[in-house]
Design a protein around this motif. Structure first.
Motif, short mmCIF file in Angstrom:
data_model
loop_
_atom_site.label_atom_id
_atom_site.label_comp_id
_atom_site.label_asym_id
_atom_site.label_seq_id
_atom_site.Cartn_x
_atom_site.Cartn_y
_atom_site.Cartn_z
N GLU A 1 0.83 -1.20 0.00
CA GLU A 1 0.00 0.00 0.00
C GLU A 1 0.87 1.25 0.00
OE1 GLU A 1 -3.70 -0.03 2.48
OE2 GLU A 1 -2.65 -1.67 3.49
N GLU A 2 0.25 2.33 -0.42
CA GLU A 2 0.94 3.62 -0.41
C GLU A 2 1.23 4.04 1.03
OE1 GLU A 2 -0.08 8.29 -1.56
OE2 GLU A 2 -1.52 6.69 -1.98
N LYS A 3 2.43 4.54 1.29
CA LYS A 3 2.80 5.04 2.61
C LYS A 3 2.30 6.48 2.76
CE LYS A 3 6.85 4.14 4.45
NZ LYS A 3 8.31 4.19 4.73
N VAL A 4 1.62 6.74 3.92
CA VAL A 4 1.03 8.06 4.17
C VAL A 4 1.54 8.58 5.50
CG1 VAL A 4 -1.13 9.32 4.56
CG2 VAL A 4 -1.03 7.52 2.82
N THR A 5 1.78 9.88 5.58
CA THR A 5 2.18 10.54 6.83
C THR A 5 1.19 11.66 7.13
OG1 THR A 5 4.51 10.04 6.51
CG2 THR A 5 3.99 11.84 8.01
N ARG A 6 0.72 11.70 8.41
CA ARG A 6 -0.28 12.71 8.79
C ARG A 6 -0.06 13.09 10.25
NH1 ARG A 6 -6.09 10.68 7.52
NH2 ARG A 6 -5.07 10.40 5.49
N ASP A 7 -0.42 14.33 10.60
CA ASP A 7 -0.28 14.84 11.97
C ASP A 7 -1.58 14.67 12.75
OD1 ASP A 7 2.28 15.57 11.39
OD2 ASP A 7 1.85 17.68 11.06
N PHE A 8 -1.44 14.30 14.03
CA PHE A 8 -2.60 14.10 14.90
C PHE A 8 -2.32 14.70 16.28
CE2 PHE A 8 -2.90 10.71 11.82
CZ PHE A 8 -4.26 10.61 11.56
N PRO B 1 -0.77 -0.73 14.33
CA PRO B 1 0.69 -0.87 14.16
C PRO B 1 1.25 0.18 13.20
CG PRO B 1 -0.44 -2.47 12.79
CD PRO B 1 -1.52 -1.74 13.54
N VAL B 2 1.33 1.41 13.65
CA VAL B 2 1.88 2.50 12.85
C VAL B 2 3.00 3.18 13.61
CG1 VAL B 2 -0.25 2.93 11.54
CG2 VAL B 2 0.10 4.05 13.74
N GLU B 3 3.81 3.96 12.90
CA GLU B 3 4.93 4.66 13.51
C GLU B 3 4.50 6.08 13.88
OE1 GLU B 3 8.19 4.63 10.83
OE2 GLU B 3 8.09 2.47 10.46
N SER C 1 0.42 2.69 6.37
CA SER C 1 -0.34 2.50 5.14
C SER C 1 -1.55 3.42 5.14
CB SER C 1 -0.78 1.04 5.02
OG SER C 1 -1.74 0.74 6.02
N LYS C 2 -2.01 3.76 3.96
CA LYS C 2 -3.15 4.67 3.85
C LYS C 2 -4.38 4.09 4.55
CE LYS C 2 -5.73 7.48 0.54
NZ LYS C 2 -7.02 7.24 1.16
N THR C 3 -4.55 2.77 4.46
CA THR C 3 -5.71 2.14 5.10
C THR C 3 -5.66 2.35 6.62
OG1 THR C 3 -5.85 0.46 3.37
CG2 THR C 3 -6.93 -0.03 5.47
#
Length: 422
Positions: free
Chosen positions: A143-150, A223-225, A183-185
């Motif tokens: 899957e496409e790797k996505v980075t987002r702020d939370f 399981p995300v970084e 992953s985007k999902t």
């Protein structure tokens, strides 16, 4: 004889006989050796090499390594470990099992977005061993790797076990936002990011480092970084409190010709913290003084606030007192009545000096203070409590604003006390 030796046929026959004798001596059975009392029995004849024994060994939970060359994708579905079954010669099995210097890996390079079935591979295993992996084929998702702020939320645990009378205030998180990569999902399924603080027996501000955890809407950990994975959390813990005014007292005297125009405390009240039974009877903060003898003109003083007995702290701990001075002026308030206090029931009091029961009061103060004063701001009174019948000289007392000087034409009045006739 020489002729016989020189005849080549004779020599050939002799050679044939010697070869025949050597053959016969080699093939005649030698007598069995005597039995040894110690040590192994060794045959005098070489034996043919024996075949090595074979076996099977299963090595469980062998780590699976991955190789990929794409930084912009996330690949999931690779198991952390597999079971490896080896079959072959015993000596090779033992070496592989003891050293575990082989590697199980998944080659994931150049995979496109989507689902793929991948055969796990191995290396550094002896060629004479048969290898079976469980599982041997896996399904991976690319899957496409996505980075987002939370934002990070703080979850208080054991909040009901905080020390009695104390309250946890709004927490401070640094940084308050973390960056999550996956992953985007998975990124789309993030519901919140939390860090936890234990309030059990807390009675002072908490400062700690705390791990962040990423959850979906069902409360499952994803399981995300997260970067950073640990944040600094400060939780102010406050005790019962009460706001109280200041009772500022003056000591000493201003220089000749000066008078106080105003005294202002900034702020004019402070918050006291402590047990509720200590706070309840408190009405003001005492012990704050201004030494007028040290003031020559308008002054700003930094003053420490005393902590009342039994309290834990005050806030703020230091205030400013602004003292404005001016040249003093005088004003006379005429014919102020002298009030009576403490006259017993059934008693009659008569003023004999002055008969009018009125006195003039001379007040010295700053011009702005005098301008605002009214006769009602001043009170003259005498205290005749427990005085017996007869004439008495009684001291006249004055109530008025704190920052004034006053004088009377006479400090005492003469009164006559008698009992009512029945």
């Amino acid at each position: 004889m020489d002729k016989m030796i020189n005849n080549h046929w004779v020599m050939r026959i002799i050679a044939l006989l010697m070869a025949l004798m050597l053959y016969i001596s080699v093939n005649i059975e030698s007598p069995a050796p005597k039995k040894q009392t110690t040590g192994p029995v060794t045959s005098v004849f070489p034996s043919a090499p024996s075949q090595s024994s074979k076996g099977t060994e299963t090595i469980q939970d062998v780590e699976v390594k991955t190789y990929q060359d794409q930084d912009n994708v996330v690949i999931t579905g690779v198991p952390e470990t597999v079971d490896v079954t080896l079959s072959g010669p015993t000596n090779s099995l033992l070496k592989a099992k003891q050293l575990k210097d082989f590697e199980i890996y998944a080659e994931l390079s150049d995979l496109s977005i989507g689902s793929h079935r991948i055969e796990l591979k191995h290396k550094n295993i002896a060629d004479n061993l048969e290898v079976n992996l469980n599982p041997s084929v896996i399904t991976v998702n690319v899957e496409e790797k996505v980075t987002r702020d939370f934002p990070v939320e703080v979850d208080f645990i054991n909040k009901n076990q905080i020390e009695a009378g104390y309250t946890a205030q709004e927490p401070i998180v640094k940084p308050s936002v973390v960056r999550v990569t996956g992953s985007k999902t998975l990124i789309d399924s993030i519901a919140l990011i939390k860090t936890r603080v234990n309030l059990q027996n807390a009675n002072e501000t908490l400062e700690q480092e705390s791990k962040v955890t990423v959850y979906d809407e069902d409360g499952n950990i994803l399981p995300v970084e997260a970067y950073p994975s640990v944040v600094d959390v400060t939780v102010p813990i406050t005790s019962p409190s009460k706001k109280l005014p200041l009772n500022i007292k003056n000591e000493g005297e201003l220089g000749e010709g000066l008078s106080i125009a105003s005294i202002e405390a900034v702020p004019n009240e402070v918050t006291v913290y402590g047990p509720q039974d200590v706070l309840n009877p408190l009405e003001f903060i005492d012990g704050v003084t201004v030494d007028l003898s040290k003031i020559k003109d308008d002054t700003v003083l930094d003053v420490d606030i005393p902590v009342p007995d039994g309290a834990t702290k005050v806030s703020p701990e230091k205030i400013q007192i602004k003292v404005d001075v001016d040249k003093e002026e005088e004003r006379v308030f005429e014919n102020l009545p002298v009030r009576i206090r403490g006259l017993g029931e059934g008693k009659i009091l008569q003023f004999t000096d002055p008969e009018s029961r009125e006195l003039d009061l001379s007040v010295t103060a700053a011009p702005n203070v005098l301008e605002k004063m009214n006769p009602s701001d001043l009170e003259l009174f005498i205290n005749v409590n427990d005085l017996s019948d007869g004439e008495h000289d009684v001291k006249v007392e004055v109530n008025g604003p704190q920052d004034i000087k006053w004088s009377l034409p006479q400090e005492q009045v003469n009164v006559k006390i008698s009992s009512k006739q029945s």
